[in-house]
Design an enzyme around this catalytic site. Structure first.
Site, mmCIF file in Angstrom:
data_model
loop_
_atom_site.group_PDB
_atom_site.id
_atom_site.type_symbol
_atom_site.label_atom_id
_atom_site.label_comp_id
_atom_site.label_asym_id
_atom_site.label_seq_id
_atom_site.Cartn_x
_atom_site.Cartn_y
_atom_site.Cartn_z
ATOM 1 N N LYS A 107 1.012 -1.067 0.073
ATOM 2 C CA LYS A 107 0.104 -0.026 -0.024
ATOM 3 C C LYS A 107 0.947 1.137 0.156
ATOM 4 O O LYS A 107 1.906 1.146 0.419
ATOM 5 C CB LYS A 107 -0.995 0.086 1.235
ATOM 6 C CG LYS A 107 -2.178 0.563 0.999
ATOM 7 C CD LYS A 107 -3.200 -0.122 0.233
ATOM 8 C CE LYS A 107 -4.603 0.551 0.055
ATOM 9 N NZ LYS A 107 -5.559 -0.623 -0.517
HETATM 10 P P1 NAD Z 1 -12.962 7.074 -3.492
HETATM 11 O O1 NAD Z 1 -11.926 8.077 -2.938
HETATM 12 O O2 NAD Z 1 -13.527 6.846 -4.832
HETATM 13 O O3 NAD Z 1 -14.255 7.332 -2.552
HETATM 14 C C1 NAD Z 1 -14.532 7.510 -1.045
HETATM 15 C C2 NAD Z 1 -15.640 7.983 -0.598
HETATM 16 O O4 NAD Z 1 -15.706 7.948 0.729
HETATM 17 C C3 NAD Z 1 -16.007 9.513 -1.263
HETATM 18 O O5 NAD Z 1 -17.240 9.396 -1.470
HETATM 19 C C4 NAD Z 1 -15.575 10.227 0.072
HETATM 20 O O6 NAD Z 1 -16.296 11.392 0.225
HETATM 21 C C5 NAD Z 1 -16.291 9.256 1.281
HETATM 22 N N1 NAD Z 1 -15.495 9.387 2.662
HETATM 23 C C6 NAD Z 1 -14.298 9.918 2.894
HETATM 24 N N2 NAD Z 1 -14.060 9.879 4.051
HETATM 25 C C7 NAD Z 1 -15.376 9.560 4.582
HETATM 26 C C8 NAD Z 1 -15.885 9.680 5.860
HETATM 27 N N3 NAD Z 1 -15.124 9.831 7.090
HETATM 28 N N4 NAD Z 1 -17.203 9.458 6.092
HETATM 29 C C9 NAD Z 1 -17.976 9.015 5.081
HETATM 30 N N5 NAD Z 1 -17.517 9.094 3.805
HETATM 31 C C10 NAD Z 1 -16.449 9.321 3.647
HETATM 32 O O7 NAD Z 1 -12.330 5.949 -2.778
HETATM 33 P P2 NAD Z 1 -12.768 4.249 -3.222
HETATM 34 O O8 NAD Z 1 -11.862 3.630 -4.084
HETATM 35 O O9 NAD Z 1 -14.229 4.020 -3.378
HETATM 36 O O10 NAD Z 1 -12.358 3.542 -1.744
HETATM 37 C C11 NAD Z 1 -13.298 3.471 -0.517
HETATM 38 C C12 NAD Z 1 -12.857 2.491 0.153
HETATM 39 O O11 NAD Z 1 -12.647 1.060 -0.505
HETATM 40 C C13 NAD Z 1 -11.317 2.363 0.851
HETATM 41 O O12 NAD Z 1 -11.257 1.812 2.136
HETATM 42 C C14 NAD Z 1 -10.493 1.741 0.030
HETATM 43 O O13 NAD Z 1 -9.327 1.293 0.550
HETATM 44 C C15 NAD Z 1 -11.482 0.466 -0.353
HETATM 45 N N6 NAD Z 1 -11.083 -0.235 -1.551
HETATM 46 C C16 NAD Z 1 -10.923 0.332 -2.703
HETATM 47 C C17 NAD Z 1 -10.763 -0.335 -3.827
HETATM 48 C C18 NAD Z 1 -10.778 0.532 -5.224
HETATM 49 O O14 NAD Z 1 -10.728 -0.417 -6.145
HETATM 50 N N7 NAD Z 1 -11.034 1.648 -5.530
HETATM 51 C C19 NAD Z 1 -10.508 -1.618 -3.762
HETATM 52 C C20 NAD Z 1 -10.480 -2.270 -2.654
HETATM 53 C C21 NAD Z 1 -10.922 -1.468 -1.555
#
Ligand code: NAD
Length: 418
Positions: A107
């Site tokens: 990461k």
């Molecule tokens: P992103 O940046 O596209 O979206 C994140 C969302 O969460 C946004 O809407 C943001 O405003 C919101 N957010 C941030 N802090 C917040 C809070 N304190 N309370 C409520 N909402 C909040 O990110 P993403 O890629 O969708 O990732 C989201 C989660 O999924 C993370 O934990 C990431 O590690 C995990 N994840 C992502 C992927 C991927 O392919 N993108 C894969 C596996 C896991």
């Protein structure tokens, strides 16, 4: 290792220790499995649009190198710390192993609020951060991908910076790229689609009718929005969603297209008129068939776990449930948990497909990607459910023990050098 001290790292270690006890891993072998193999801290200087310079801390952690190159996302968020990145790298290791992928976990991240930077500043920050990482990454070393606060454009800048340095095009250095640069069809949607697929399987297991089911989504970003669409496509009603600015509740179901357009236009859900406002804490406690935390870690804690009113808890985010909350949920069998390393594994599986396509310069159709994705998720779901039932353990313990065991076996088979 004090260098990783952080509540999220403590949480990842507590989870690992429980799994190590369950698997009866000899105490002398545990530290080798637990602590990251390598970590790099860099100072990233950014020339601002106003001519001043700001230095941001950046990190990359590679958790283990026993099964292949390392793999994991890059996060841009003001709370990024080395210990948090290390915890996320550790979870990536167990996730890749659970899915049978030839990777260790990694990461990375920069401690920055990406919303506070102009597009030009974001590009310069990304290029300089990539430059600092060059000796540490590569298609056979460590392959970044998007995570919270980063996206396809970030990956395009990383790929371009790395390729410029190498003197030739190296698409396999990152995944989650735009299609035109060697990205994979279906990668952008894969994590959310995977969440939708696994929720469907959980509903089947529990005998819940998916059409007419209600869903609540915390975090309407990449994972949350695609999970919402996937659930809606199978007939579910998304009654609430949120982002960092707060949420919206509508018992009749949110208009997802209108919400997506609002977020695209304003970069936030604030002032979305399609329902009543609701804060993030209250949203988690809404009665619903499925709750999808898809934002940050440690959202469901010992304090609020007893008040969840969902039937399926589908962990789209990494680490949204603390060990204290796990202990409470273990005593609430009416809440079926799809643990993060299984639930959001669609992202890394499709990233693996993208890497394979880049290495072979041979590209697949979207349905080939999605069919193979669902096949891998199906196998991992069945194995996890079977293990949970056979050993009478939680779904998290089952998934993590399958992942940790594979890494443990690989380390044993390779031996300790010298
Ligand atoms: P992103 O940046 O596209 O979206 C994140 C969302 O969460 C946004 O809407 C943001 O405003 C919101 N957010 C941030 N802090 C917040 C809070 N304190 N309370 C409520 N909402 C909040 O990110 P993403 O890629 O969708 O990732 C989201 C989660 O999924 C993370 O934990 C990431 O590690 C995990 N994840 C992502 C992927 C991927 O392919 N993108 C894969 C596996 C896991």
């Amino acid at each position: 290792m004090d260098v990783y001290a952080h509540p999220t790292f403590d949480m990842a270690v507590r989870q690992f220790d429980l799994v190590a006890e369950h698997l009866e891993i000899p105490v002398a072998e545990r530290d080798r499995l637990k602590y990251p193999k390598r970590s790099l801290t860099v100072a990233v200087p950014l020339r601002r649009d106003d001519g001043t310079t700001t230095v941001f801390p950046g990190y990359r952690v590679q958790h283990h190198l026993s099964l292949g190159p390392t793999k994991g996302g890059i996060r841009y968020h003001p709370d990024v710390r080395l210990g948090e990145v290390a915890a996320l790298a550790m979870w990536m290791s167990w996730k890749c192993a659970l899915m049978g992928l030839p990777y260790g976990g990694a990461k990375g991240g920069v401690t920055v609020d990406p919303g506070s930077l102009s597009s030009g500043e974001l590009e310069r920050l990304t290029r300089r951060y990539t430059q600092e990482l060059i000796p540490f990454i590569g298609p056979q070393i460590d392959i970044p991908a998007p995570d919270l606060g980063t996206n396809e454009q970030t990956m395009a800048w990383m790929m371009d910076t790395y390729s410029t340095h190498m003197g030739h095009c190296v698409p396999g250095v990152v995944t989650g790229k735009p299609i035109v640069l060697g990205g994979s069809l279906g990668r952008r949607e894969a994590t959310g689609r995977g969440v939708g697929y696994l929720v469907g399987r959980a509903f089947e297991t529990l005998g819940i009718d998916q059409s007419g089911a209600t869903a609540v989504i915390q975090g309407f970003g990449n994972v949350g929005s695609h999970a919402a669409y996937s659930l809606a496509r199978h007939g579910a009603r998304v009654i609430a969603a949120s982002d960092v600015s707060g949420g919206t509740y509508n018992a009749a179901g949110l208009d997802l297209r209108a919400l997506e357009s609002h977020v695209a236009a304003h970069r936030t859900m604030a002032d979305f008129g399609g329902g009543e406002p609701i804060d993030n804490a209250a949203l988690l406690e809404l009665p619903c068939d499925v709750l999808v935390p898809a934002a940050m870690e440690r959202q469901i804690t010992g304090e609020n776990a007893g008040r969840l009113r969902c039937r399926v808890l589908a962990e789209g985010a990494n680490g949204p449930v603390t060990p204290d909350a796990d202990a409470i949920l273990a005593g609430r069998p009416e809440v079926f948990v799809i643990p993060d390393i299984l639930c959001n594994a669609g992202g890394v599986v499709a990233s693996y497909f993208e890497w394979v396509q880049d290495l072979q310069s041979f590209f697949w159709t979207e349905s080939e990607v999605t069919d193979r994705l669902f096949r891998l998720l199906e196998g991992a779901y069945q194995q996890t459910l079977l293990t949970a039932r056979k050993r009478n353990v939680t779904m998290r313990m089952a998934a993590m023990s399958l992942g940790v065991k594979r890494v443990w076996e690989a380390k044993r088979a390779r031996g300790l050098f010298p």
